[in-house]
Design an enzyme around this catalytic site. Structure first.
Site, PDB file in Angstrom:
ATOM      1  CG  ASN A   9       1.116  -1.012   0.011  1.00  0.00           C
ATOM      2  OD1 ASN A   9       0.323   0.386   0.403  1.00  0.00           O
ATOM      3  ND2 ASN A   9       1.769  -1.597   0.689  1.00  0.00           N
ATOM      4  CD1 TRP A  10       0.393   6.514   0.440  1.00  0.00           C
ATOM      5  CD2 TRP A  10      -1.939   7.025   0.773  1.00  0.00           C
ATOM      6  NE1 TRP A  10       0.401   7.614   0.271  1.00  0.00           N
ATOM      7  CE2 TRP A  10      -0.825   8.122   0.268  1.00  0.00           C
ATOM      8  CE3 TRP A  10      -2.334   7.526   1.710  1.00  0.00           C
ATOM      9  CZ2 TRP A  10      -0.937   9.512   0.252  1.00  0.00           C
ATOM     10  CZ3 TRP A  10      -2.835   8.710   1.699  1.00  0.00           C
ATOM     11  CH2 TRP A  10      -1.966  10.067   0.399  1.00  0.00           C
ATOM     12  CE  LYS A  11       2.803  -1.702   3.968  1.00  0.00           C
ATOM     13  NZ  LYS A  11       4.030  -2.659   4.620  1.00  0.00           N
ATOM     14  CG  HIS A  92       1.498  -6.472   1.098  1.00  0.00           C
ATOM     15  ND1 HIS A  92       1.362  -6.812   2.519  1.00  0.00           N
ATOM     16  CD2 HIS A  92       2.501  -5.643   0.902  1.00  0.00           C
ATOM     17  CE1 HIS A  92       2.333  -5.677   2.298  1.00  0.00           C
ATOM     18  NE2 HIS A  92       3.141  -5.265   1.805  1.00  0.00           N
ATOM     19  CD  GLU A  94       1.692  -5.441   5.183  1.00  0.00           C
ATOM     20  OE1 GLU A  94       0.748  -4.620   5.556  1.00  0.00           O
ATOM     21  OE2 GLU A  94       2.689  -5.016   5.879  1.00  0.00           O
ATOM     22  CD  GLU A 167       6.542  -5.596  -0.418  1.00  0.00           C
ATOM     23  OE1 GLU A 167       7.078  -3.706   0.250  1.00  0.00           O
ATOM     24  OE2 GLU A 167       5.656  -5.388   0.246  1.00  0.00           O
ATOM     25  N   GLY A 173       7.933  -2.626   7.614  1.00  0.00           N
ATOM     26  CA  GLY A 173       7.357  -2.003   9.115  1.00  0.00           C
ATOM     27  C   GLY A 173       8.222  -2.155   9.920  1.00  0.00           C
ATOM     28  CB  SER A 212      12.381  -0.776   6.013  1.00  0.00           C
ATOM     29  OG  SER A 212      11.801  -1.675   7.177  1.00  0.00           O
ATOM     30  N   GLY A 234       5.903   2.787   4.729  1.00  0.00           N
ATOM     31  CA  GLY A 234       6.184   4.062   5.701  1.00  0.00           C
ATOM     32  C   GLY A 234       5.881   5.254   5.376  1.00  0.00           C
TER      33      GLY A 234
HETATM   34  P1  13P Z   1       7.389  -0.314   4.899  1.00  0.00           P
HETATM   35  O1  13P Z   1       8.545   0.260   4.041  1.00  0.00           O
HETATM   36  O2  13P Z   1       7.011   0.265   5.406  1.00  0.00           O
HETATM   37  O3  13P Z   1       8.532  -1.181   5.049  1.00  0.00           O
HETATM   38  O4  13P Z   1       6.527  -0.966   4.317  1.00  0.00           O
HETATM   39  C1  13P Z   1       6.691  -1.846   2.888  1.00  0.00           C
HETATM   40  C2  13P Z   1       5.412  -2.461   2.173  1.00  0.00           C
HETATM   41  O5  13P Z   1       5.313  -3.600   2.538  1.00  0.00           O
HETATM   42  C3  13P Z   1       5.634  -1.751   0.701  1.00  0.00           C
HETATM   43  O6  13P Z   1       4.705  -2.883   0.473  1.00  0.00           O
END
Ligand code: 13P
Length: 249
Positions: A9-11, A92, A94, A167, A173, A212, A234
């Site tokens: 997931n590149w966000k 998600h 976020e 998650e 993150g 993470s 990430g």
């Molecule tokens: P990280 O791997 O950066 O913690 O992010 C997890 C995430 O939100 C994947 O959707």
């Protein structure tokens, strides 16, 4: 052996240049698992072109809950499927926290995906505070059930095509992944909730861990009996990290 699924997931990261350079590098090694990258929607068409002949699949990070119409800025599931999107992340944390998405909205988005032939990756997860007061199971169980119940009301929909991602919000993150035991406990609980709806769901729906994930912890996490792969933020923005995580799977 389980057929594992690893999704990046590149966000809101990356650039057209990274799509053009990094994606071909990510296909340089043959993955033993199913792998996909969810890139920002403006790059989906290009990503699909770049990955057309590879095994790395393309996914979206979100989808509109509507099918079409006056929804400025939104992208519909049928538009995503035109671009060869196989997956779309829905719910998600976020989007739950920053865009106020409710379980009902997320259920509708998951339904739009399935109608369009896209596998929704339905994210659930508790906050640190909810974990601290012992509400993890209740929170993630309810998040999952609302979506499952909505989808089950549609006779034409095959629920077996969904993907669930656990998650925990407190692990995203920040480099503080859940321990294998914490993740396994949550995954076993989610598996049981799936099984309460139908045995076929318990057996066929992959449950991914996200929060993470790195090349250092991936193998241990993926070795847990109910962890079927990962949703990687990430670390999916580095070719070597992502390939190492695919290797661990
Ligand atoms: P990280 O791997 O950066 O913690 O992010 C997890 C995430 O939100 C994947 O959707």
């Amino acid at each position: 052996m389980k057929n594992r699924l690893v999704v990046g997931n590149w966000k809101m990261n990356g650039s057209l240049e990274l799509i053009n350079t990094m994606l071909p590098e990510m296909t340089s090694q043959r993955a033993q698992c199913t792998a996909a990258v969810c890139v920002p929607s403006v790059y989906l068409a290009r990503a699909a072109q770049v990955l057309a002949d590879s095994e790395l699949l393309v996914g979206a990070q979100d989808v509109s809950l509507a099918q079409r119409g006056a929804y400025t800025g939104e992208v519909s599931a049928s538009m995503l499927s035109e671009l060869d999107c196989r997956f779309a992340i829905v719910g998600h944390s976020e989007r739950r926290t920053r865009h106020g998405e409710t379980d009902e909205v997320i259920a509708e988005k998951a339904l739009r995906c399935l109608e369009a032939g896209i596998r929704p990756i339905i994210c659930v997860g508790e906050s640190q505070q909810q974990r601290d007061i012992g509400r993890t199971a209740q929170v993630i169980g309810q998040q999952l059930d609302i979506v499952l119940d909505r989808l089950a009301a549609e006779a034409a929909i095959s629920l077996e095509r969904i993907v669930v991602a656990y998650e925990p919000v407190w692990a995203i993150g920040n480099g503080r992944a859940a321990s294998v035991e914490q993740a396994q406990d949550a995954h076993a609980y989610l598996r049981q909730r799936l099984g309460a709806k139908a045995a076929s769901l318990r057996d066929s729906v992959p449950i991914l861990y996200g929060g993470s994930v790195t090349k250092a912890n991936a193998a241990d996490l993926f070795a847990a009996p109910d962890i079927d792969g990962g949703l990687v933020g990430g670390a999916s923005l580095s070719v070597s990290e992502f390939l190492a995580i695919l290797h661990a799977a």
